[in-house]
Design a protein around this motif. Structure first.
Motif: not given
Length: 595
Positions: A111-120, A123-128, A152-160
């Motif tokens: 099971a995989g949920a896409p990791l989607v940026t604010k621009a749509g 980038l990848g998935t969080l998968c089980l 995704m929020a953690q990734m964007e925060l870390k990058v920013s």
């Protein structure tokens, strides 16, 4: 499935955001562990799909850190906006032969949920993953999507955190370049204009910081940033790309529109700002560069803007557009600086000598050593071009040592055939940064068995002497040893007799800008005559540089100038030609026939 239209944008964003950074993966590990625990699965992964592979930047329960992208289950999941589930991988023809299914791992559930940026962009998935078939309930599916948004929020925060300037909160230079690169990936072929602004003089900002502390200076920068954003409004995003520098990009605007916008910016930014209780007037220098969204252009935009902006600062212009000719000259100077060390090692440099004549009898009494460079690809490079370049590098002391060594060796050879003939050497302000300059010079004189009285050291006039505390003691040591000290290019700028009394000067060389053409210029004649007379009254000998004709020579004799140098008398020449000229003149032959 690999030809999705936004795939190049997605891969570019992965590179721009640096999401493969191990530090980012470590910050995401707690979320991955939480996912494995919450859903009771042995394997949880955060995967990123780049151009060729799938990378697991955070993982629980799997030893692999990457797989081939074409064999990736997640590559299918990122094409969906929802959680993708495969209850039994063995029963799905897309994955039945997958190595993780048929190999030692024996995986069955995905099971995989896409990791989607604010621009749509995904980038990848969080998968089980599990080794037994199963199906997530609607509530579990919703929870997995929520965790993916947290990732995704953690990734964007870390990058920013690494892409924002703390003082103004604006995106920084790294983000500016990343956004320029994104323009290339989109490939729309549009026309853009980049602008870089410098809003404060660095020295003034430093002085204010020392006097008032950094908080008022930071307040000034924040106020300047707000003014930039207010003028730009919806036209462009502002970036804080340097201590006092901002940048932005405009789309499809002609030069008149850009100039009008910069006029508004300048008018707004030049209004006084308060630092503490002191009103300060910001400066405004802009570098402007047109470019297209191609890798070659966007990768060089910042540099080109700097070239234009620095020219605006140097000329005190409000704005300068990028000039390819100016850039070519700048790059040529940089190439000369980078090639000089190799040139010295490969014997590309040599010395020529320009004789100097006594005006009382017309005999050559000295020669000035002049450095020449024949570059293997650029050809002959004049000293007026390469010496200022070398003075800004760490190579200058080595170059000066080379000149001293070779010139004194030549002076020693001349003494066998031309006894009493003198040599003049040029030393720059940069040379006096070395506190051991006099020690080097004295040891070279001893090594070549040359009397100090036959050597003359030329230094340029100017305020630099006050900024070199070691210069005056070393000049006095040279003079005490018998070396004559000459002020070169006198009359070209600083020209102040008052400071000469502090220096052990014995000779003044009148700059060629006054001498050449003085027969036709009453102002130049008055200046040269006044310098010669005042110098004689103060006890200094005078040498006129740049003598081009007999009329100038006659005037110099009339005013009592001691010596002259210039093309009318002799051009720079090789050491052998100097020896022949001096010998011929001493034997009574005319100088022009001897040369």
């Amino acid at each position: 499935m690999w030809d999705r239209s936004d795939d190049s944008d997605r891969v570019a964003l992965i590179e721009a955001l640096n999401v493969m950074d191990p530090a980012l993966g470590k910050s995401l590990d707690p979320i991955t562990e939480l996912a494995a625990f919450t859903f009771g699965v042995p394997i949880a992964l955060i995967s990123i799909l780049d151009a060729d592979s799938q990378r697991f930047i955070s993982r629980v329960g799997l030893a692999l850190d990457r797989t081939d992208r074409h064999a990736s289950v997640c590559a299918w999941a990122i094409q969906s906006d929802q959680v993708m589930q495969v209850a039994d991988l063995r029963e799905d023809p897309r994955f039945a032969t997958h190595p993780l299914v048929t190999g030692p791992e024996q995986l069955r559930f995905y099971a995989g949920a896409p990791l989607v940026t604010k621009a749509g962009l995904a980038l990848g998935t969080l998968c089980l993953m599990d080794r037994v078939p199963r199906v997530l309930s609607p509530l579990e599916t919703q929870q997995l999507q929520t965790l993916a948004r947290v990732v995704m929020a953690q990734m964007e925060l870390k990058v920013s955190m690494g892409r924002r300037e703390q003082v103004t909160g604006l995106p920084n230079r790294q983000q500016f370049q990343a956004d320029l690169d994104l323009l290339t990936r989109r490939g729309d072929g549009g026309r853009f204009t980049a602008v870089m602004l410098d809003v404060f003089d660095v020295h003034s900002a430093n002085d204010a910081g020392q006097a008032l502390g950094m908080k008022p200076v930071e307040t000034l920068l924040r106020q300047a940033a707000l003014r930039v954003q207010h003028v730009l409004q919806d036209q462009a995003a502002a970036y804080h790309v340097g201590v006092s520098r901002f940048a932005f990009v405009l789309s499809d605007q002609d030069h008149a529109q850009v100039d009008a916008l910069l006029d508004r910016l300048r008018e707004r930014l030049r209004r006084p700002l308060l630092a503490g209780s002191i009103p300060m007037s910001p400066q405004f220098h802009a570098g402007v560069c047109d470019f297209q969204a191609t890798p070659v252009d966007t990768g060089d935009v910042i540099r080109k803007c700097l070239v234009a902006m620095n020219h605006a600062i140097q000329t005190d212009a409000g704005r300068c557009w990028y000039s390819e000719d100016r850039d070519t000259r700048l790059r040529r100077r940089y190439r000369l600086a980078s090639d000089a060390a190799r040139g010295l090692a490969q014997h590309q440099f040599n010395l020529v000598y320009q004789p100097r004549f006594a005006l009382c009898d017309g005999l050559p009494v000295a020669a000035e050593a002049l450095l020449r460079w024949v570059h293997p690809t650029l050809g002959p490079v004049g000293p007026g071009e390469f010496i200022p370049v070398l003075e800004r590098t760490a190579l200058m002391p080595a170059m000066s040592r080379w000149v001293v060594d070779h010139a004194l060796a030549q002076l020693a050879r001349w003494q066998h055939s031309l006894p009493g003939f003198c040599l003049s050497l040029n030393l720059s302000a940069r040379d006096f940064d070395d506190a051991g300059l006099w020690d080097m010079l004295s040891s070279q004189l001893a090594a070549h068995h040359v009397p100090a009285s036959l050597l003359e050291v030329e230094i340029t006039e100017g305020e630099w002497l006050q900024g070199h505390p070691s210069a005056l003691p070393q000049l006095r040591a040279m003079a005490a040893a018998g070396i004559r000290i000459a002020i070169d290019d006198f009359g070209s700028g600083y020209s102040n007799f008052s400071y000469l009394s502090e220096l052990p000067i014995s000779l003044i060389k009148i700059d060629r800008s006054l001498v050449t053409g003085m027969a036709q210029s009453r102002t130049a004649r008055l200046k040269v005559e006044a310098i010669i007379k005042l110098a004689r009254q103060l006890g200094y000998r005078t040498v006129a540089e740049g003598v081009e004709n007999e009329a100038e020579l006659s005037l110099l004799r009339l005013w009592g100038c001691d010596e002259a140098q210039g093309y009318h008398l002799a051009r720079p020449m090789l050491a052998e030609a100097v020896a022949h000229l001096v010998a011929a003149c001493r034997a009574g032959s005319p100088a022009d026939e001897a040369g």
